[in-house]
Design a protein around this motif. Structure first.
Motif, PDB file in Angstrom:
ATOM      1  N   ALA A  75      24.737   5.761  14.556  1.00 22.18           N
ATOM      2  CA  ALA A  75      24.466   6.336  13.237  1.00 22.18           C
ATOM      3  C   ALA A  75      24.334   5.246  12.190  1.00 22.18           C
ATOM      4  O   ALA A  75      23.484   5.332  11.295  1.00 22.18           O
ATOM      5  CB  ALA A  75      25.572   7.319  12.846  1.00 22.18           C
ATOM      6  N   GLY A  76      25.157   4.217  12.287  1.00 21.70           N
ATOM      7  CA  GLY A  76      25.084   3.110  11.333  1.00 21.70           C
ATOM      8  C   GLY A  76      23.739   2.413  11.362  1.00 21.70           C
ATOM      9  O   GLY A  76      23.153   2.127  10.310  1.00 21.70           O
ATOM     10  N   ILE A  77      23.232   2.142  12.543  1.00 20.59           N
ATOM     11  CA  ILE A  77      21.928   1.477  12.670  1.00 20.59           C
ATOM     12  C   ILE A  77      20.826   2.338  12.056  1.00 20.59           C
ATOM     13  O   ILE A  77      19.989   1.858  11.291  1.00 20.59           O
ATOM     14  CB  ILE A  77      21.631   1.155  14.150  1.00 20.59           C
ATOM     15  CG1 ILE A  77      22.574   0.049  14.642  1.00 20.59           C
ATOM     16  CG2 ILE A  77      20.173   0.754  14.347  1.00 20.59           C
ATOM     17  CD1 ILE A  77      22.552  -0.156  16.143  1.00 20.59           C
ATOM     18  N   ILE A  82      17.302   3.712   7.322  1.00 23.02           N
ATOM     19  CA  ILE A  82      16.845   4.688   6.328  1.00 23.02           C
ATOM     20  C   ILE A  82      17.146   4.181   4.922  1.00 23.02           C
ATOM     21  O   ILE A  82      16.306   4.273   4.020  1.00 23.02           O
ATOM     22  CB  ILE A  82      17.500   6.066   6.571  1.00 23.02           C
ATOM     23  CG1 ILE A  82      16.988   6.674   7.878  1.00 23.02           C
ATOM     24  CG2 ILE A  82      17.236   7.016   5.406  1.00 23.02           C
ATOM     25  CD1 ILE A  82      17.749   7.914   8.324  1.00 23.02           C
ATOM     26  N   ALA A  83      18.341   3.648   4.725  1.00 24.01           N
ATOM     27  CA  ALA A  83      18.751   3.172   3.388  1.00 24.01           C
ATOM     28  C   ALA A  83      17.865   2.040   2.892  1.00 24.01           C
ATOM     29  O   ALA A  83      17.572   1.955   1.698  1.00 24.01           O
ATOM     30  CB  ALA A  83      20.208   2.731   3.420  1.00 24.01           C
ATOM     31  N   ILE A  94      25.596   6.249   1.775  1.00 24.06           N
ATOM     32  CA  ILE A  94      25.849   6.833   3.098  1.00 24.06           C
ATOM     33  C   ILE A  94      25.947   5.729   4.150  1.00 24.06           C
ATOM     34  O   ILE A  94      26.855   5.727   4.987  1.00 24.06           O
ATOM     35  CB  ILE A  94      24.757   7.861   3.452  1.00 24.06           C
ATOM     36  CG1 ILE A  94      24.888   9.085   2.546  1.00 24.06           C
ATOM     37  CG2 ILE A  94      24.827   8.265   4.921  1.00 24.06           C
ATOM     38  CD1 ILE A  94      23.781  10.091   2.684  1.00 24.06           C
ATOM     39  N   ALA A  95      25.034   4.763   4.093  1.00 24.06           N
ATOM     40  CA  ALA A  95      25.070   3.656   5.049  1.00 24.06           C
ATOM     41  C   ALA A  95      26.329   2.811   4.861  1.00 24.06           C
ATOM     42  O   ALA A  95      26.931   2.371   5.848  1.00 24.06           O
ATOM     43  CB  ALA A  95      23.817   2.793   4.900  1.00 24.06           C
ATOM     44  N   SER A  96      26.740   2.595   3.622  1.00 25.51           N
ATOM     45  CA  SER A  96      27.941   1.788   3.396  1.00 25.51           C
ATOM     46  C   SER A  96      29.191   2.495   3.905  1.00 25.51           C
ATOM     47  O   SER A  96      30.100   1.849   4.438  1.00 25.51           O
ATOM     48  CB  SER A  96      28.084   1.432   1.918  1.00 25.51           C
ATOM     49  OG  SER A  96      28.338   2.583   1.145  1.00 25.51           O
ATOM     50  N   MET A  97      29.252   3.810   3.764  1.00 23.04           N
ATOM     51  CA  MET A  97      30.388   4.554   4.323  1.00 23.04           C
ATOM     52  C   MET A  97      30.400   4.434   5.850  1.00 23.04           C
ATOM     53  O   MET A  97      31.459   4.349   6.467  1.00 23.04           O
ATOM     54  CB  MET A  97      30.312   6.038   3.933  1.00 23.04           C
ATOM     55  CG  MET A  97      30.605   6.326   2.484  1.00 23.04           C
ATOM     56  SD  MET A  97      32.326   6.050   2.073  1.00 23.04           S
ATOM     57  CE  MET A  97      32.182   4.666   0.988  1.00 23.04           C
TER      58      MET A  97
END
Length: 175
Positions: A75-77, A82-83, A94-97
């Motif tokens: 999910a992080g990748i 996306i970010a 969202i990516a930082s979380m």
């Protein structure tokens, strides 16, 4: 304090929030909102339910849970990608979380003295914020489209059929 973490209805509330936000992303969001929601469902919801159905142990809290670590990295990748390309600011949150959740697994692997409660909190808490950020992002996207009209989804043109051919639903009359 622990009552908040192990609240009896927390999983059900998160499932309801997930359903509401993902449906909202599908109907009122554009490509970035939908991709974030699709990633949530395909990486966390579907595999998580299958894992809980076939796993006898459930989630491992004594060591690093390889399943959780794998889903968080995948999910992080996706969310970092996306970010970086979405014409939205909330996707960076969202990516930082997700990076926080990923580092929780690294911290747990490096230091066995981290309590199971702290590990669960570091892994689970970012998910609540991600759903809230996605919900706020959908509302802000809708408000921006109503005020200024359609705007581009990505910072640079992306010609991937999956991303460019997502249907757009009528948003109602323009003021």
């Amino acid at each position: 304090m622990l009552d908040l973490i192990f609240f009896e209805y927390r999983p059900m509330l998160q499932d309801l929030l997930t359903i509401a936000v993902c449906i909202g992303a599908y109907f009122w969001g554009s490509a970035p909102e939908r991709l974030v929601a699709i990633t949530w469902v395909l990486v966390f919801e579907v595999p998580g339910r299958l894992y809980r159905a076939v796993s006898e142990d459930g989630l491992r809290l004594t060591g690093t849970d390889a399943f959780l670590a794998t889903t968080d990295v995948v999910a992080g990748i996706v969310w970092i990608g996306i970010a970086l390309y979405a014409n939205r600011n909330y996707t960076l949150l969202i990516a930082s979380m997700q990076v926080l959740a990923m580092t929780a697994h690294v911290a747990r692997s490096l230091a066995d003295t981290i309590s199971p409660v702290a590990y669960v909190t570091m892994v689970a808490a970012p998910g609540w914020f991600q759903l809230i950020f996605l919900g706020i992002g959908i509302l802000m996207h809708r408000k921006r489209e109503e005020r200024y009209g359609p705007y581009r989804d990505w910072r640079i043109p992306i010609n991937i059929p999956l991303l460019t051919k997502l249907p757009r639903y009528p948003r109602g009359p323009r003021p």
